[in-house]
Design an enzyme around this catalytic site. Structure first.
Site, PDB file in Angstrom:
ATOM      1  N   GLY A   1      36.689   9.103  45.429  1.00 40.69           N
ATOM      2  CA  GLY A   1      36.020   9.838  44.345  1.00 40.69           C
ATOM      3  C   GLY A   1      36.572   9.421  42.995  1.00 40.69           C
ATOM      4  O   GLY A   1      36.782  10.242  42.098  1.00 40.69           O
TER       5      GLY A   1
ATOM      6  N   GLY B   1      36.145  12.505  36.804  1.00 41.78           N
ATOM      7  CA  GLY B   1      37.023  13.669  36.916  1.00 41.78           C
ATOM      8  C   GLY B   1      38.467  13.341  37.244  1.00 41.78           C
ATOM      9  O   GLY B   1      39.068  12.401  36.701  1.00 41.78           O
TER      10      GLY B   1
ATOM     11  N   ARG C   1      30.826   6.581  45.372  1.00 39.03           N
ATOM     12  CA  ARG C   1      29.452   6.255  45.785  1.00 39.03           C
ATOM     13  C   ARG C   1      28.753   5.355  44.781  1.00 39.03           C
ATOM     14  O   ARG C   1      27.816   4.653  45.122  1.00 39.03           O
ATOM     15  CB  ARG C   1      28.639   7.556  45.936  1.00 39.03           C
ATOM     16  CG  ARG C   1      29.020   8.355  47.147  1.00 39.03           C
ATOM     17  CD  ARG C   1      28.329   9.687  47.145  1.00 39.03           C
ATOM     18  NE  ARG C   1      28.729  10.495  45.997  1.00 39.03           N
ATOM     19  CZ  ARG C   1      28.181  11.640  45.629  1.00 39.03           C
ATOM     20  NH1 ARG C   1      27.170  12.126  46.314  1.00 39.03           N
ATOM     21  NH2 ARG C   1      28.621  12.313  44.585  1.00 39.03           N
TER      22      ARG C   1
ATOM     23  N   TYR D   1      33.029  27.014  49.351  1.00 43.15           N
ATOM     24  CA  TYR D   1      33.927  26.098  48.626  1.00 43.15           C
ATOM     25  C   TYR D   1      35.384  26.499  48.857  1.00 43.15           C
ATOM     26  O   TYR D   1      36.239  25.662  49.164  1.00 43.15           O
ATOM     27  CB  TYR D   1      33.596  26.097  47.125  1.00 43.15           C
ATOM     28  CG  TYR D   1      34.567  25.243  46.337  1.00 43.15           C
ATOM     29  CD1 TYR D   1      34.579  23.858  46.500  1.00 43.15           C
ATOM     30  CD2 TYR D   1      35.497  25.830  45.467  1.00 43.15           C
ATOM     31  CE1 TYR D   1      35.501  23.079  45.811  1.00 43.15           C
ATOM     32  CE2 TYR D   1      36.409  25.043  44.774  1.00 43.15           C
ATOM     33  CZ  TYR D   1      36.401  23.669  44.951  1.00 43.15           C
ATOM     34  OH  TYR D   1      37.315  22.894  44.276  1.00 43.15           O
TER      35      TYR D   1
HETATM   36  C1  8X3 Z   1      38.451  24.170  41.161  1.00 42.31           C
HETATM   37  C2  8X3 Z   1      39.051  25.396  40.635  1.00 42.31           C
HETATM   38  O1  8X3 Z   1      38.838  27.903  40.315  1.00 42.31           O
HETATM   39  O2  8X3 Z   1      36.865  26.577  39.882  1.00 42.31           O
HETATM   40  O3  8X3 Z   1      38.755  23.944  42.488  1.00 42.31           O
HETATM   41  O4  8X3 Z   1      37.584  26.929  42.121  1.00 42.31           O
HETATM   42  S1  8X3 Z   1      38.009  26.746  40.746  1.00 42.31           S
END
Ligand code: 8X3
Length: 251
Positions: free
Chosen positions: A9, A13, A34, A152
């Protein structure tokens, strides 16, 4: 000594920031992502400053492609010293019972299965050389769930468990294993999460000075260059006015 550092990646970022910081540190880089064109541009940028860069365009979700890319590494690039498992993303912030299963699949396939694929491909060589360092990019989101974070957060909890598990499994070797857990970092992260809704993304960083990719990359480079007997096992890196995944004081 010049290390060979593979970063997944690496086109944006935290991954791109790591590429630039490890380049400044004098290392040789294998950059994966990618976007082949972006990889070529980054290789050019870093090569102009004297860094040797090999680029591999593949998606960590595609195990066959990943296997092929690593199997075909030129001999002089095979002895990878540092693996930065950075490729990852968040998609959506809906309640769990309303989330988009396609988004879930993309996050799970990238953040968990992609990280495992790269670990499985690269760590055996490190073990046989008794040399290497795996730096996984986790998140404060892996410490506790926050509203809408559900899947996530689960993927980043998985990164924590997989990092801890790997650390146990290689503890009889000289390998080191690090979990970097960033908080609010202003990158494309929120744009991606909100499927390109830039206004909504900008709001995430309103009223607080967020971290930058460079702030995280500094810690990655520090961990990789710590003396051989020092294992930076886990680092939680937050913005100053952020206390955890949910307590953020905005001015
Ligand atoms: C990124 C930080 O707090 O937006 O992983 O999940 S948060």
């Amino acid at each position: 000594m010049k290390k060979i550092v593979l970063i997944t990646g690496a086109t944006s970022g935290i991954g791109l920031a790591c590429a630039r910081k490890f380049a400044e540190n004098g290392d040789k880089l294998i950059l994966t992502g990618r976007n082949e064109q972006r990889l070529a541009e980054i290789r050019k940028e870093l090569a102009e400053k004297g860094t040797e860069v090999l680029t591999l365009a593949f998606d960590v979700r595609d195990r066959k492609q990943a296997e092929k890319s690593i199997a075909n590494l030129p001999a002089e690039w095979q002895e990878i010293d540092v693996l930065v498992n950075n490729a990852g993303l968040a998609l959506g912030l809906e309640p769990e019972y309303k989330g988009n299963p396609d988004d879930w699949e993309t996050m799970i396939d990238t953040n968990i299965k992609g990280l495992l694929t790269m670990t499985r491909l690269i760590v055996p060589g490190m073990v046989s050389r008794n040399r290497g360092h795996i730096i996984n990019v986790g998140s404060v989101a892996g410490d506790a769930a926050y509203a809408g974070g559900n899947v996530y957060c689960a993927t980043k909890s998985a990164v924590k468990a997989l990092t801890d598990g790997l650390r146990i499994d290689v503890s009889d070797t000289a390998l080191r294993v690090t979990n970097l857990k960033p908080g609010l970092v202003e990158t494309n992260f929120s744009n991606t999460r909100f499927h390109g809704d830039t206004d909504r993304a900008a709001n995430v960083y309103k009223g607080i000075e967020p971290l930058t990719g460079d702030d995280i990359a500094d810690v990655a480079v520090y961990a990789a260059n710590a003396p051989a007997h020092v294992q930076i096992a886990e680092v939680l890196i937050l913005a100053t006015h952020q206390a955890n995944g949910t307590v953020i004081v905005r001015k």
